[in-house]
Design an enzyme around this catalytic site. Sequence first.
Site, PDB file in Angstrom:
ATOM      1  N   TYR A  54      -5.320 -18.632  -4.349  1.00 44.21           N
ATOM      2  CA  TYR A  54      -5.464 -17.049  -4.571  1.00 44.21           C
ATOM      3  C   TYR A  54      -6.033 -16.281  -6.560  1.00 44.21           C
ATOM      4  CZ  TYR A  54      -4.141 -16.654   0.092  1.00 44.21           C
ATOM      5  OH  TYR A  54      -4.289 -17.064   0.950  1.00 44.21           O
ATOM      6  N   GLY A 288      -3.683  -7.582   5.116  1.00 47.16           N
ATOM      7  CA  GLY A 288      -4.212  -7.551   3.960  1.00 47.16           C
ATOM      8  C   GLY A 288      -4.573  -5.896   3.931  1.00 47.16           C
ATOM      9  N   GLU A 297      -1.582   2.596   8.624  1.00 49.14           N
ATOM     10  CA  GLU A 297      -2.372   2.026   9.886  1.00 49.14           C
ATOM     11  C   GLU A 297      -1.890   1.037  10.594  1.00 49.14           C
ATOM     12  OE1 GLU A 297      -4.235   5.135  11.615  1.00 49.14           O
ATOM     13  OE2 GLU A 297      -3.924   3.091  13.784  1.00 49.14           O
TER      14      GLU A 297
END
Length: 329
Positions: A54, A288, A297
């Site tokens: 990453y 993510g 949310e």
Amino acid sequence: MEYRRMGKTGLQLSALSFGSWVTFARQTDDHINERLMMQAYDAGVNFFDNAEVYSAGLSEEMMGRVLKKVNWDRSSYVLSSKAFFGWKGEAKKPNQHGLSRKHLMEACEEALVRLQVEYLDLYYCHRPDPNVPIEEVVRTMNTLIQQGKIFYWGTSEWSAAEIMEAHMVAKGLGLEGPSVEQPEYNLFNRMKMEVDYAPIFNNVGMGTTIWSPLASGILTGKYNNGIPEGSRMSLEGYEWLRDRAVVDDKLARVKALEEFANELGVSLPTLSIAWCLSNPNVTTAILGATKESQLTENLKALEVLPLITAEVKDRIDAIMGTKPVVIRN
Ligand code: NDP
């Protein structure tokens, strides 16, 4: 937060966890990463996922700096990394990637340095490596466990046959097999989790830390009317993902699913994530998020979970048409 036991191990993972893949790739300073990780941790998230590849090692460095700064009790969170792709991009030399003993030992050491920790709770073989005997992988991962550098080892996107071979080799050697797999699992991609791995769940009992529960954001509905500026699919270097994901056939189904979410009185992202969690073989869904509002949310998915009844699942299957069909002779 709900905590789930990772397969047959004694380790408890929060049902929602946090990963740094594209999220951290976009940050030039640690500020937003720190805020997102703190928000997740404060909501009870105890698992943070990373990998050597990453942002070519930078993602581990960023997470390491945040962990050092926030100074949480090390025993209060679970940290992972993964090896296979290497972190030197196109410049990598033959032993700077893959699953050889050399790369796994070196990559683990490098991950510990970048993350500024003494051990990783989970360490994954990020892909299978056809050029390395599984016995070498099993022995190396067990060496890392014995050295106290990792606590559990796992696989990511291995086939059921490869995972079973690793278990059988480990058993024959009196060593530990992989205790967790990290597969993609979302409403577009169900075969591995629901069909291929069924014998593993029944016979070996592995945990799973599933990735891309929102199919990179497609299952939020944000791509239904084009590609929003600044979104993942608009990023340079992710054209491959856009071409695979933003296709009319998928978007039509997402639109229909959004209507169903409205009917239920919930948001599409929470419905999509809750659906993943309704599979009892999912230990945790790795979220993510690039914004705190997204995380706020998505963390509500556990409130939506009780709504995912058998009838709701049937409606979702009818809309998506992605339920695996198994033909047995
Ligand atoms: P998701 O499928 O959940 O996609 C997350 C992205 O979707 C966000 O970064 C954001 O992108 C968008 N998004 C999320 N929530 C919302 C929302 N409520 N409203 C609008 N947009 C939203 O997960 P990832 O693909 O990021 O995967 C999660 C983790 O899984 C990774 O960080 C990594 O740790 C792991 N992983 C592992 C892999 C493996 O091979 N083992 C492969 C891939 C991931 P944006 O704002 O940019 O549009």
